[in-house]
Design a protein around this motif. Structure first.
Motif, PDB file in Angstrom:
ATOM      1  N   ILE A  54       0.880  -1.034  -0.087  1.00 31.25           N
ATOM      2  CA  ILE A  54      -0.056   0.040  -0.077  1.00 31.25           C
ATOM      3  C   ILE A  54       0.707   1.221  -0.011  1.00 31.25           C
ATOM      4  O   ILE A  54       0.513   2.193  -0.767  1.00 31.25           O
ATOM      5  N   LEU A  55       1.763   1.459   0.934  1.00 31.53           N
ATOM      6  CA  LEU A  55       2.667   2.399   0.885  1.00 31.53           C
ATOM      7  C   LEU A  55       3.782   2.583  -0.146  1.00 31.53           C
ATOM      8  O   LEU A  55       4.686   3.504  -0.083  1.00 31.53           O
ATOM      9  N   GLY A  56       4.084   1.461  -0.439  1.00 32.19           N
ATOM     10  CA  GLY A  56       4.992   1.369  -1.568  1.00 32.19           C
ATOM     11  C   GLY A  56       6.471   1.322  -1.244  1.00 32.19           C
ATOM     12  O   GLY A  56       7.417   1.406  -2.022  1.00 32.19           O
ATOM     13  N   MET A  57       6.725   0.925   0.065  1.00 33.08           N
ATOM     14  CA  MET A  57       8.018   0.760   0.570  1.00 33.08           C
ATOM     15  C   MET A  57       8.415  -0.393   0.311  1.00 33.08           C
ATOM     16  O   MET A  57       7.892  -1.536   0.065  1.00 33.08           O
ATOM     17  N   GLY A  58      10.083  -0.423  -0.129  1.00 33.88           N
ATOM     18  CA  GLY A  58      10.706  -1.599  -0.411  1.00 33.88           C
ATOM     19  C   GLY A  58      10.910  -2.571   0.668  1.00 33.88           C
ATOM     20  O   GLY A  58      10.905  -2.415   2.021  1.00 33.88           O
ATOM     21  N   PRO A  59      11.641  -3.798   0.719  1.00 34.39           N
ATOM     22  CA  PRO A  59      11.997  -4.818   1.490  1.00 34.39           C
ATOM     23  C   PRO A  59      13.001  -4.176   2.346  1.00 34.39           C
ATOM     24  O   PRO A  59      13.929  -3.352   1.704  1.00 34.39           O
ATOM     25  N   SER A  60      13.211  -4.395   3.661  1.00 30.87           N
ATOM     26  CA  SER A  60      14.291  -3.818   4.314  1.00 30.87           C
ATOM     27  C   SER A  60      14.314  -4.217   5.642  1.00 30.87           C
ATOM     28  O   SER A  60      13.275  -5.087   6.302  1.00 30.87           O
ATOM     29  N   GLY A  61      15.305  -3.931   6.610  1.00 32.35           N
ATOM     30  CA  GLY A  61      15.460  -4.589   7.978  1.00 32.35           C
ATOM     31  C   GLY A  61      14.069  -4.196   8.786  1.00 32.35           C
ATOM     32  O   GLY A  61      13.642  -4.550   9.793  1.00 32.35           O
ATOM     33  N   PHE A  62      13.790  -2.798   8.381  1.00 32.95           N
ATOM     34  CA  PHE A  62      12.943  -1.976   9.235  1.00 32.95           C
ATOM     35  C   PHE A  62      11.630  -2.766   9.001  1.00 32.95           C
ATOM     36  O   PHE A  62      10.776  -2.876  10.279  1.00 32.95           O
ATOM     37  N   ALA A  63      11.061  -2.962   7.848  1.00 32.95           N
ATOM     38  CA  ALA A  63       9.964  -3.803   7.689  1.00 32.95           C
ATOM     39  C   ALA A  63      10.045  -5.051   8.395  1.00 32.95           C
ATOM     40  O   ALA A  63       8.977  -5.326   9.189  1.00 32.95           O
ATOM     41  N   GLY A  64      11.104  -5.921   8.383  1.00 30.41           N
ATOM     42  CA  GLY A  64      11.057  -7.052   9.409  1.00 30.41           C
ATOM     43  C   GLY A  64      10.960  -6.784  10.852  1.00 30.41           C
ATOM     44  O   GLY A  64      10.262  -7.398  11.526  1.00 30.41           O
ATOM     45  N   ALA A  65      11.516  -5.774  11.077  1.00 31.60           N
ATOM     46  CA  ALA A  65      11.518  -5.023  12.601  1.00 31.60           C
ATOM     47  C   ALA A  65      10.000  -4.812  13.008  1.00 31.60           C
ATOM     48  O   ALA A  65       9.609  -5.184  14.313  1.00 31.60           O
ATOM     49  N   MET A  66       9.208  -4.146  12.232  1.00 31.23           N
ATOM     50  CA  MET A  66       8.005  -3.854  12.506  1.00 31.23           C
ATOM     51  C   MET A  66       7.065  -5.234  12.682  1.00 31.23           C
ATOM     52  O   MET A  66       6.192  -5.212  13.454  1.00 31.23           O
ATOM     53  N   ALA A  67       7.145  -6.095  11.844  1.00 30.14           N
ATOM     54  CA  ALA A  67       6.617  -7.473  12.046  1.00 30.14           C
ATOM     55  C   ALA A  67       7.119  -7.950  13.538  1.00 30.14           C
ATOM     56  O   ALA A  67       6.221  -8.699  14.168  1.00 30.14           O
ATOM     57  N   LEU A  68       8.392  -8.202  13.801  1.00 27.58           N
ATOM     58  CA  LEU A  68       8.695  -8.715  14.997  1.00 27.58           C
ATOM     59  C   LEU A  68       8.235  -7.854  16.339  1.00 27.58           C
ATOM     60  O   LEU A  68       7.999  -8.502  17.294  1.00 27.58           O
ATOM     61  N   THR A  69       8.043  -6.682  15.914  1.00 22.60           N
ATOM     62  CA  THR A  69       7.561  -5.729  17.251  1.00 22.60           C
ATOM     63  C   THR A  69       5.969  -6.189  17.288  1.00 22.60           C
ATOM     64  O   THR A  69       5.770  -6.374  18.657  1.00 22.60           O
ATOM     65  N   ILE A  70       5.364  -6.528  16.356  1.00 21.59           N
ATOM     66  CA  ILE A  70       3.858  -7.074  16.603  1.00 21.59           C
ATOM     67  C   ILE A  70       3.999  -8.487  17.330  1.00 21.59           C
ATOM     68  O   ILE A  70       3.174  -8.501  18.378  1.00 21.59           O
ATOM     69  N   LEU A  71       4.833  -9.119  17.096  1.00 21.84           N
ATOM     70  CA  LEU A  71       4.967 -10.591  17.902  1.00 21.84           C
ATOM     71  C   LEU A  71       5.509 -10.252  19.279  1.00 21.84           C
ATOM     72  O   LEU A  71       5.194 -11.038  20.406  1.00 21.84           O
ATOM     73  N   MET A  72       6.609  -9.219  19.471  1.00 21.67           N
ATOM     74  CA  MET A  72       7.046  -8.983  20.697  1.00 21.67           C
ATOM     75  C   MET A  72       6.439  -8.173  21.615  1.00 21.67           C
ATOM     76  O   MET A  72       6.365  -8.368  23.010  1.00 21.67           O
TER      77      MET A  72
END
Length: 354
Positions: A198-216
């Protein structure tokens, strides 16, 4: 001499018969021997099978022998203790086997060169290469997730324990419980659909960190909430009775008292997300080169490195050895986090007076 005096000098016959202290060890040794013998006669090759047979024999023998000597009541107590011991061994044996197998296979290529180099231009089938880029990616992704989730989680727990009394607190508690059971792939898909598609951002470590934040986040909220509930109300009341504002009481009395347990909960949450693979595969993509910027371009991580190396190895070769070495590194990383949590918890624990 009176009859009462003579009766006092007679040896007491009210003491029930009891088994010696080495009884359990002897029964365990005999059960193991019988289990091995039965397995050999029956042609069973699996160590799990003879271990289960030995456990059943141990429990039955303990009950029969104890019943005949000490009575059925004591036999039930010993059987309960035996079941606890057998269950403990059944839980420890696979864990010990896993650690042994990982160490045995991982030390083949685990050295300074392996830890300080990336894959670079090393082909999958070629020896060499390392996991420096994966370690860097894991530290940055987990660090970002921790920096986001810990303040939000701790403040949410403070609200639930110290201020929350209405429907909003009940709703927050409900959603925290729901988030605790969210599969990691669902968190990855959520961030993929919003951040990347939706926002058009590319893959990055920050994107993975946001998903890990949801789990943590729910783990931090729940563990912090339980630690705050363990703080005695008398400490809060004593501080408030001195005219200290509630926010300052929380900051100077409640949090320092519970900081050891909160730190332990945070470290356990970090250990829980450090081995996640699904969100990283969806959002970070991976790279064989060093990328120190988690906000731009694909980045590697240890769980994804293990998965890709094993997938490309076919069960043998240099990539297979690298996968085991990376697994050993990840286990060591999580073990260090747990040891650090124990150290901080002991250091920050309230000192009891003499």
């Amino acid at each position: 001499m009176s009859n009462a005096t003579l009766a006092d000098k007679r040896p007491s016959t009210l003491r029930a018969a009891s088994l010696p202290k080495w009884f359990s060890w002897a029964v365990a040794a005999g059960s193991i021997a019988l289990g091995l013998g039965i397995s050999a006669v029956a042609g069973l090759e699996s160590s799990i099978q003879w271990a289960l047979i030995a456990g059943v024999i141990f429990v039955l023998a303990t009950f029969v022998i104890t019943s005949s000597v000490e009575g059925r009541r004591q036999a039930k107590d010993r059987v309960a203790t035996s079941l606890v011991g057998v269950a403990f061994l059944l839980a420890v044996i696979p864990l010990a086997s896993l650690v042994y197998e990982t160490v045995k296979r991982g030390v083949k290529v685990l050295d300074g060169y392996f830890l300080s180099h990336s894959m670079g231009v090393v082909a999958t089938s070629e020896p060499g290469g390392g996991i420096y880029h994966a370690i860097l990616g894991t530290l940055e992704q987990v660090g970002l997730a921790t920096a986001i989730s810990v303040p939000i989680g701790v403040l949410t727990a403070i609200y639930l324990v110290e201020y929350g009394r209405g429907n909003l607190a009940k709703a927050v508690t409900f959603f925290v419980d729901v988030m605790t059971g969210i599969p990691s792939i669902v968190a990855g898909l959520f961030v993929l659909s919003t951040w990347i598609l939706i926002l058009g951002m590319g893959p990055s470590g920050f994107a993975g960190a946001m998903a890990l934040t949801i789990l943590m986040l729910p783990v931090v909220v729940r563990s912090t909430e339980e630690m705050l509930k363990l703080v005695p109300n008398e400490l809060r009341e004593a501080s408030l009775a001195l005219g200290v504002p509630k926010w300052r009481t929380i900051l100077k009395v409640v949090l320092p008292t519970a900081i050891g347990g909160i730190t332990t909960g945070v470290m356990l949450a970090v250990a829980r997300i450090a081995g996640e693979t699904a969100p990283v595969l969806l959002l970070v993509w991976g790279s064989n080169f060093i990328n120190a910027n988690p906000f731009s371009d694909p980045q590697a991580s240890l769980p994804m490195y293990i998965y890709l190396q094993f997938q490309q190895s076919g069960g043998s070769g240099a990539a297979y050895d690298r996968a085991w070495a990376a697994s050993l590194t990840l286990i060591a990383f999580i073990m260090i986090l747990n040891l650090a949590a124990r150290g901080i918890a002991r250091w920050k624990a309230p000192k009891s007076g003499r």
